[in-house]
Scaffold this active site. Structure first.
Site, PDB file in Angstrom:
ATOM      1  N   LYS A 174       0.893  -1.166   0.000  1.00 59.99           N
ATOM      2  CA  LYS A 174       0.000   0.000   0.000  1.00 59.99           C
ATOM      3  C   LYS A 174       0.932   1.218   0.000  1.00 59.99           C
ATOM      4  CE  LYS A 174      -1.626   3.088   1.814  1.00 59.99           C
ATOM      5  NZ  LYS A 174      -1.438   4.458   1.213  1.00 59.99           N
ATOM      6  N   GLU A 249       9.581   2.314  10.638  1.00 57.69           N
ATOM      7  CA  GLU A 249      10.677   3.269  10.448  1.00 57.69           C
ATOM      8  C   GLU A 249      10.043   4.638  10.316  1.00 57.69           C
ATOM      9  OE1 GLU A 249      13.772   2.902  10.836  1.00 57.69           O
ATOM     10  OE2 GLU A 249      13.795   0.709  10.933  1.00 57.69           O
ATOM     11  N   CYS A 283      14.151  11.084   5.600  1.00 61.45           N
ATOM     12  CA  CYS A 283      14.098  10.843   7.043  1.00 61.45           C
ATOM     13  C   CYS A 283      15.461  11.037   7.675  1.00 61.45           C
ATOM     14  CB  CYS A 283      13.578   9.454   7.324  1.00 61.45           C
ATOM     15  SG  CYS A 283      14.484   8.197   6.434  1.00 61.45           S
ATOM     16  N   GLU A 384      10.592  17.450  13.433  1.00 58.51           N
ATOM     17  CA  GLU A 384      11.012  17.059  12.086  1.00 58.51           C
ATOM     18  C   GLU A 384      10.326  18.010  11.108  1.00 58.51           C
ATOM     19  OE1 GLU A 384       9.404  13.456  10.197  1.00 58.51           O
ATOM     20  OE2 GLU A 384      11.470  12.987   9.694  1.00 58.51           O
TER      21      GLU A 384
HETATM   22  P1  NAP Z   1       2.568   9.106   6.575  1.00 59.21           P
HETATM   23  O1  NAP Z   1       1.545  10.136   6.458  1.00 59.21           O
HETATM   24  O2  NAP Z   1       2.745   8.425   7.872  1.00 59.21           O
HETATM   25  O3  NAP Z   1       2.252   8.052   5.428  1.00 59.21           O
HETATM   26  C1  NAP Z   1       3.020   6.887   5.232  1.00 59.21           C
HETATM   27  C2  NAP Z   1       2.133   5.796   4.666  1.00 59.21           C
HETATM   28  O4  NAP Z   1       1.141   5.436   5.632  1.00 59.21           O
HETATM   29  C3  NAP Z   1       1.378   6.220   3.412  1.00 59.21           C
HETATM   30  O5  NAP Z   1       1.264   5.104   2.555  1.00 59.21           O
HETATM   31  C4  NAP Z   1       0.009   6.597   3.970  1.00 59.21           C
HETATM   32  O6  NAP Z   1      -1.010   6.505   3.004  1.00 59.21           O
HETATM   33  C5  NAP Z   1      -0.141   5.542   5.043  1.00 59.21           C
HETATM   34  N1  NAP Z   1      -1.129   5.867   6.080  1.00 59.21           N
HETATM   35  C6  NAP Z   1      -1.650   7.083   6.410  1.00 59.21           C
HETATM   36  N2  NAP Z   1      -2.552   6.941   7.410  1.00 59.21           N
HETATM   37  C7  NAP Z   1      -2.597   5.628   7.721  1.00 59.21           C
HETATM   38  C8  NAP Z   1      -3.330   4.851   8.679  1.00 59.21           C
HETATM   39  N3  NAP Z   1      -4.174   5.414   9.530  1.00 59.21           N
HETATM   40  N4  NAP Z   1      -3.122   3.513   8.713  1.00 59.21           N
HETATM   41  C9  NAP Z   1      -2.248   2.937   7.872  1.00 59.21           C
HETATM   42  N5  NAP Z   1      -1.539   3.605   6.945  1.00 59.21           N
HETATM   43  C10 NAP Z   1      -1.690   4.940   6.883  1.00 59.21           C
HETATM   44  O7  NAP Z   1       4.016   9.657   6.187  1.00 59.21           O
HETATM   45  P2  NAP Z   1       4.375  10.554   4.924  1.00 59.21           P
HETATM   46  O8  NAP Z   1       3.855  11.911   5.207  1.00 59.21           O
HETATM   47  O9  NAP Z   1       3.965   9.890   3.682  1.00 59.21           O
HETATM   48  O10 NAP Z   1       5.981  10.486   4.952  1.00 59.21           O
HETATM   49  C11 NAP Z   1       6.790  11.348   5.701  1.00 59.21           C
HETATM   50  C12 NAP Z   1       7.241  10.686   6.986  1.00 59.21           C
HETATM   51  O11 NAP Z   1       7.900   9.450   6.716  1.00 59.21           O
HETATM   52  C13 NAP Z   1       8.253  11.505   7.731  1.00 59.21           C
HETATM   53  O12 NAP Z   1       7.938  11.522   9.094  1.00 59.21           O
HETATM   54  C14 NAP Z   1       9.560  10.759   7.520  1.00 59.21           C
HETATM   55  O13 NAP Z   1      10.519  10.923   8.504  1.00 59.21           O
HETATM   56  C15 NAP Z   1       9.119   9.352   7.443  1.00 59.21           C
HETATM   57  N6  NAP Z   1      10.095   8.550   6.734  1.00 59.21           N
HETATM   58  C16 NAP Z   1      10.872   7.686   7.465  1.00 59.21           C
HETATM   59  C17 NAP Z   1      11.831   6.917   6.846  1.00 59.21           C
HETATM   60  C18 NAP Z   1      12.669   5.956   7.640  1.00 59.21           C
HETATM   61  O14 NAP Z   1      13.164   5.016   7.074  1.00 59.21           O
HETATM   62  N7  NAP Z   1      12.844   6.160   8.932  1.00 59.21           N
HETATM   63  C19 NAP Z   1      11.997   6.987   5.463  1.00 59.21           C
HETATM   64  C20 NAP Z   1      11.204   7.877   4.754  1.00 59.21           C
HETATM   65  C21 NAP Z   1      10.238   8.644   5.408  1.00 59.21           C
HETATM   66  P3  NAP Z   1      -1.595   7.787   2.228  1.00 59.21           P
HETATM   67  O15 NAP Z   1      -0.586   8.888   2.341  1.00 59.21           O
HETATM   68  O16 NAP Z   1      -1.810   7.321   0.844  1.00 59.21           O
HETATM   69  O17 NAP Z   1      -2.874   8.107   2.922  1.00 59.21           O
END
Ligand code: NAP
Ligand code: MG
Length: 482
Positions: A174, A249, A283, A384
């Site tokens: 997903k 992560e 990240c 962040e």
């Molecule tokens: P996000 O909003 O948490 O979304 C990540 C994924 O989770 C997307 O596929 C999103 O789907 C899905 N999602 C959203 N709500 C959900 C729920 N209630 N249940 C299950 N899945 C759900 O994060 P983002 O804004 O895309 O990415 C930025 C974040 O990722 C930052 O905090 C960054 O630090 C972190 N990140 C961490 C790493 C690492 O390896 N540590 C690497 C890259 C990024 P939809 O968006 O399609 O709704």
């Protein structure tokens, strides 16, 4: 025309809803890059059912057979790298150079894991009776759900998928909706590689609509997530209610410490690259730099020189250093963080706004932004930001600098710049980060080594390298008496 739909049971499949999302180019919101048909819970169920049906034969297939399919996928990815990179840039904004490097990284990850099907997957242990055969064996979990963000829309799905698959699991991905076109093209590659039907499945749609359907599904045995801390915590709660494995992560607030004896030119290059490339949307991006001793003015000047040479623009143009933020929400969030920094009394040294030459364009740009006079409690030192914003902090001693670096709930990556071995080793000993660099950029990981954060940056499991086996397998202990 719909450009991206689910991939379930070996074929592209329309979801059971009429809803369509348009993904627009963040460099120019007038350009529709493509349309995604988004799914509902029953589509997630179909994908899990397909993965479940495919599991018994995939798990019992020989390791080299599984490896062969991964290798084919790697070679196709290399062949189609330009096409994938261009779509990636148009969909989420990073430069073409970075997008291409990401696609090729994805291919390298597949190659690395393709050989993993032939490596040892257990150990033999001396039995107490001195003669029976006592050994351990790694076995796949079953169906695993992979939930991924938009910032590395090729590399992150692949660094989860490749180990999951080589160890015998079947998967449902997903991806983030705003990187759904790229994910769909990646699945064309996987289809061409010849994965048996049901081994790899894709469902497109929002996480809030599909996440729970995947995690709560009785056939799902594990969930691997990369994304924000808030969503990660919800996933952990749900997964633990079901007693299934989960891996998270999440965010980071990554510091670089610069000592007086460092190669300051090199340190400035890597601080700027770590903070600004991909518009800071990594990240592991460098988010605060802590300058030790009397070099503050000199080092800030080196940072400013480099910032003045940065060209912000469309990622498809060769001269661009970094592109737009991925979405208008993301742009607004970053601008809000900047305003908050100013309000809390940090000093804005440069940037802070939409670039002058982009104010009338429809791209989600933010200037390279530098603050100093940032103190430990300020949000610039704690939150962040996920944008091209760097906070300069000061310390008298290495000891104080490490304390400042550690003063955050996150613990993903950190670096020190020094030529002093003792300072380097003290930093290595005391820094609270999963990824520790001496004279290296906070961003940038090696796929053959474990990756993950300390504290609230992860669920304390590790991805990539051989460490991925921990999450994607169970250990069985077997005793055979004769
Ligand atoms: P996000 O909003 O948490 O979304 C990540 C994924 O989770 C997307 O596929 C999103 O789907 C899905 N999602 C959203 N709500 C959900 C729920 N209630 N249940 C299950 N899945 C759900 O994060 P983002 O804004 O895309 O990415 C930025 C974040 O990722 C930052 O905090 C960054 O630090 C972190 N990140 C961490 C790493 C690492 O390896 N540590 C690497 C890259 C990024 P939809 O968006 O399609 O709704
Ligand atoms: Mg989000």
């Amino acid at each position: 025309m719909i450009n991206a739909i689910n991939y379930i049971g070996g074929q592209r499949r329309m979801p059971q809803s009429e809803q369509v999302v348009e993904n627009r180019n963040p460099a120019n919101a007038d350009e529709i890059v493509g349309k995604l048909a988004v799914s509902v819970e029953s589509d997630a169920d179909l994908a899990v059912q397909a993965a479940y049906a495919a599991f018994p034969s995939w798990r019992s297939a020989a390791g080299p057979f599984r490896g062969e399919v991964l290798l084919k996928a790697a070679l196709i990815l290399e062949r189609r790298a330009d096409e994938l990179a261009e779509l990636l840039t148009r969909e989420m904004g990073k430069t073409l150079v970075e997008a291409k490097a990401e696609v090729l990284r994805g291919a390298a990850i597949l190659k690395y894991y393709s050989a993993e099907g032939l490596r040892a997957n257990g150990e033999q242990i001396p039995p107490s009776d001195g003669k029976s055969l006592l050994y351990t064996k790694r076995t796949p979990l079953g169906v695993v759900a992979l939930i991924t963000p938009w910032n590395f829309p090729i590399a992150i799905p692949l660094w989860k998928m490749a180990p999951a698959l080589i160890y015998g699991n079947t998967i449902v991905l997903k991806p983030a909706t705003n990187a759904g076109l790229t994910a769909s093209l990646l699945f064309e590659v996987l289809h061409e590689a010849g994965f048996p039907a049901g081994v790899v499945n894709l469902v497109l749609g929002s996480g809030s609509a599909l996440g729970n359907a995947l995690i709560d599904h009785p056939f799902v045995q594990g969930v691997s997530f990369t994304g924000s801390n808030g969503v990660g915590r919800q996933i952990a709660q749900r997964a633990s209610l079901r007693g299934i494995k989960y891996q998270l992560e999440m965010g980071g607030k990554n510091a670089v410490i610069v000592m007086e004896d460092a190669d300051l030119e090199k340190a400035a290059d890597s601080v700027i690259s770590g903070a600004m490339k991909s518009s800071g949307q990594k990240c592991t991006a460098t988010s605060k730099v802590i300058i030790v001793g009397s070099i503050k003015e000199q080092f800030i000047q080196l940072l400013m020189d480099r910032i003045s040479a940065i060209r912000v623009g469309n990622g498809l143009e060769a001269a661009t250093y970094y592109g737009p933020l991925a979405t208008s929400d993301q742009q607004q969030t970053v601008l809000n963080h900047i305003q908050q920094g100013i309000a809390q009394g940090a000093r804005l040294l440069c940037g802070g706004d939409i670039p002058k030459d982009q104010q009338n364009t429809k791209g989600y740009y933010v200037e390279p932004t530098l603050f100093d006079q940032v103190t430990a409690e300020m949000s610039l030192a704690q939150d962040e930001i996920f944008g091209p914003v760097l906070a300069v902090m000061e310390a008298e001693t290495l000891d104080e600098a490490i304390t400042l670096a550690n003063k955050t709930k996150y613990g993903l990556s950190a670096a020190v710049y020094t030529r002093n071995l003792e300072a380097a080793m003290i930093f290595v000993e005391r820094i609270e980060a999963g990824m520790v660099k001496v004279n290296g950029e906070t961003a940038g990981v090696e796929y053959q080594a474990p990756f993950g954060g300390l504290k609230q940056s992860s669920s304390h499991s590790r991805e990539q390298g051989r460490a991925a086996m921990e999450f994607f397998t169970n250990t069985q202990t077997i005793s055979i008496s004769y």
